[in-house]
Motif scaffolding. Structure first.
Motif, PDB file in Angstrom:
ATOM      1  N   THR A 188      14.146  37.320   7.348  1.00 49.71           N
ATOM      2  CA  THR A 188      15.122  38.214   8.044  1.00 49.71           C
ATOM      3  C   THR A 188      16.210  38.768   7.275  1.00 49.71           C
ATOM      4  OG1 THR A 188      16.421  36.043   8.158  1.00 49.71           O
ATOM      5  CG2 THR A 188      14.873  36.555  10.054  1.00 49.71           C
ATOM      6  N   LEU A 190      17.686  42.319   8.139  1.00 54.65           N
ATOM      7  CA  LEU A 190      17.325  42.884   9.316  1.00 54.65           C
ATOM      8  C   LEU A 190      18.173  42.458  10.416  1.00 54.65           C
ATOM      9  CD1 LEU A 190      13.645  41.732   9.347  1.00 54.65           C
ATOM     10  CD2 LEU A 190      14.456  43.874   8.698  1.00 54.65           C
ATOM     11  N   ALA A 191      18.112  43.203  11.365  1.00 58.77           N
ATOM     12  CA  ALA A 191      18.916  42.887  12.673  1.00 58.77           C
ATOM     13  C   ALA A 191      18.165  42.244  13.991  1.00 58.77           C
ATOM     14  CB  ALA A 191      19.915  44.206  12.966  1.00 58.77           C
ATOM     15  N   ILE A 192      18.792  41.619  14.683  1.00 60.78           N
ATOM     16  CA  ILE A 192      18.023  41.146  15.825  1.00 60.78           C
ATOM     17  C   ILE A 192      18.138  42.308  17.091  1.00 60.78           C
ATOM     18  CG2 ILE A 192      18.005  39.759  18.041  1.00 60.78           C
ATOM     19  CD1 ILE A 192      19.449  37.799  15.976  1.00 60.78           C
ATOM     20  N   THR A 193      17.115  42.876  17.485  1.00 59.11           N
ATOM     21  CA  THR A 193      17.006  43.840  18.705  1.00 59.11           C
ATOM     22  C   THR A 193      16.753  43.489  19.669  1.00 59.11           C
ATOM     23  OG1 THR A 193      14.605  44.218  17.935  1.00 59.11           O
ATOM     24  CG2 THR A 193      16.239  45.730  16.880  1.00 59.11           C
ATOM     25  N   GLU A 216      21.649  41.314  20.373  1.00 62.21           N
ATOM     26  CA  GLU A 216      21.040  42.984  20.246  1.00 62.21           C
ATOM     27  C   GLU A 216      21.939  43.750  19.209  1.00 62.21           C
ATOM     28  OE1 GLU A 216      20.243  44.622  24.160  1.00 62.21           O
ATOM     29  OE2 GLU A 216      19.138  43.129  24.474  1.00 62.21           O
ATOM     30  N   GLY A 217      21.177  44.280  18.267  1.00 65.67           N
ATOM     31  CA  GLY A 217      21.632  45.082  17.300  1.00 65.67           C
ATOM     32  C   GLY A 217      22.507  44.372  15.958  1.00 65.67           C
ATOM     33  N   PRO A 270      23.285  42.372  12.841  1.00 64.46           N
ATOM     34  CA  PRO A 270      22.636  42.105  11.678  1.00 64.46           C
ATOM     35  C   PRO A 270      22.268  40.613  11.519  1.00 64.46           C
ATOM     36  CG  PRO A 270      24.731  42.678  11.129  1.00 64.46           C
ATOM     37  CD  PRO A 270      24.620  42.983  12.425  1.00 64.46           C
ATOM     38  N   ARG A 293      13.267  39.450  18.522  1.00 59.12           N
ATOM     39  CA  ARG A 293      12.690  40.394  17.922  1.00 59.12           C
ATOM     40  C   ARG A 293      13.506  41.073  16.843  1.00 59.12           C
ATOM     41  NH1 ARG A 293       8.377  43.090  20.833  1.00 59.12           N
ATOM     42  NH2 ARG A 293       8.085  42.168  22.795  1.00 59.12           N
ATOM     43  N   LEU A 294      12.947  41.456  15.775  1.00 57.87           N
ATOM     44  CA  LEU A 294      13.638  42.160  14.796  1.00 57.87           C
ATOM     45  C   LEU A 294      13.511  43.504  14.336  1.00 57.87           C
ATOM     46  CD1 LEU A 294      13.151  38.963  12.480  1.00 57.87           C
ATOM     47  CD2 LEU A 294      15.243  39.660  13.569  1.00 57.87           C
ATOM     48  N   SER A 295      14.391  44.053  13.770  1.00 59.31           N
ATOM     49  CA  SER A 295      14.595  45.682  13.653  1.00 59.31           C
ATOM     50  C   SER A 295      13.467  46.368  12.872  1.00 59.31           C
ATOM     51  CB  SER A 295      15.911  45.842  12.727  1.00 59.31           C
ATOM     52  OG  SER A 295      16.015  45.329  11.490  1.00 59.31           O
ATOM     53  N   ASP A 296      12.454  45.628  12.088  1.00 61.80           N
ATOM     54  CA  ASP A 296      11.389  46.141  11.439  1.00 61.80           C
ATOM     55  C   ASP A 296      10.042  45.940  12.460  1.00 61.80           C
ATOM     56  OD1 ASP A 296      10.913  43.435  11.187  1.00 61.80           O
ATOM     57  OD2 ASP A 296      10.357  43.409   9.035  1.00 61.80           O
TER      58      ASP A 296
END
Length: 286
Positions: A18, A21-24, A45-46, A48, A101-104
């Motif tokens: 992680t 990354l950020a949590i989406t 959401e959004g 980091p 869910r993560l940003s990638d």
């Protein structure tokens, strides 16, 4: 149930994957799994990911000061995916309880098998707001968990040592499996009374506690989440090995059964060769 070594391995696994990354999104497939309502899941959401930490058996994802904390309980697990499905997880359709869910595009599911649901997640501003964390005893691998401190914790305790090692308010992170292993290494009966242990036995127990957990953490380190359960089972000396030979002396590993759990031990190594009474088995044999 994952215990301190496996939880620490999951923490390290998540921290590596992680980073940056950020949590989406946080999707609930089981509404009962989330034990808090403020902040809501949308607050993550959004945001980091700043770090991943462990508190006993709790995992803590710190996202810019908002913490997603979860405890896997007896039948819960973390399932990682380098590319999560784009479809939204639906309640009641699988063993999935919660998805992050993560940003990638990667992320993980918290799953729980069986009908008894104990997996718990919390979204809080401070991990100490989680009742189970607030009550935790000291971490047995912490630098300040010294022999002197352990000795003082045992004084006056009229409790069987097996149960005391599993008590999260006494020591954080040890469960049924590793308490069996620690007591086997320490050559100590699970029914010994904690406050009555001789000083040299306390020394031996402290060394066994630290060395067993440190060794298990080292073994689990670097393994992907999907391999940790098998690695834990493979490393057990007596736990869940009823009827097998003790790896130290060759005696047969015995079991004591309770209503919803059991313990395993070696009579030669731990109880002077005398089998412990197993009341449930005794009733069956009558």
């Amino acid at each position: 149930m994952p215990e301190l070594p496996e939880v620490q391995a999951l923490v390290d696994f998540l921290a590596e994957r992680t980073a940056g990354l950020a949590i989406t999104g946080v999707e609930l497939a089981s509404f009962s799994v989330l034990k808090t309502f403020n902040p809501p899941p949308q607050a993550l959401e959004g945001v980091p990911v700043d770090g991943v930490h462990r508190h006993g058996k709790f995992l803590d994802i710190d996202a810019d000061g908002t913490h997603l904390v979860f405890h896997l309980a007896r039948a819960g697990w973390l399932r990682w995916s380098d590319q999560l499905p784009t479809t939204v997880v639906r309640p009641g359709k699988s063993t999935i309880a919660l998805r992050v869910r993560l940003s990638d595009g990667s992320g993980f599911d918290l799953t729980e098998a069986g009908t008894k649901k104990s997996l718990a997640a919390y979204i809080v501003k401070d991990p100490a707001e989680v009742p189970g964390i607030a009550r935790l005893g000291p971490d047995p691998l912490a630098d300040d968990f010294t022999l002197e401190r352990f000795r003082s914790m045992l004084e006056g305790r009229r409790t069987q040592i097996k149960g005391l090692l599993r008590d999260q308010e006494f020591i954080a992170g040890v469960g049924n499996a590793y308490s069996d292993e620690i007591l086997h290494v320490a050559k100590l009966s699970p029914f010994a009374i904690a406050g009555s242990l001789a000083p040299e036995v306390v020394d031996r127990l402290y060394a066994a506690l630290r060395e067993t957990l440190q060794g298990a953490v080292a073994t689990a380190s670097g393994k992907p989440a999907k391999e940790l359960k098998d690695a834990k089972r493979a490393g057990m000396r007596v736990h869940a090995r009823t009827g097998e030979p003790c790896p130290v002396c060759g005696d047969t590993v015995r079991e004591v059964s309770f209503a919803d759990t059991s313990l395993q031990y070696c009579p030669t190594c731990q109880t002077g060769g005398k089998p412990l009474a197993d009341r449930r088995m005794s009733r069956l044999l009558k």
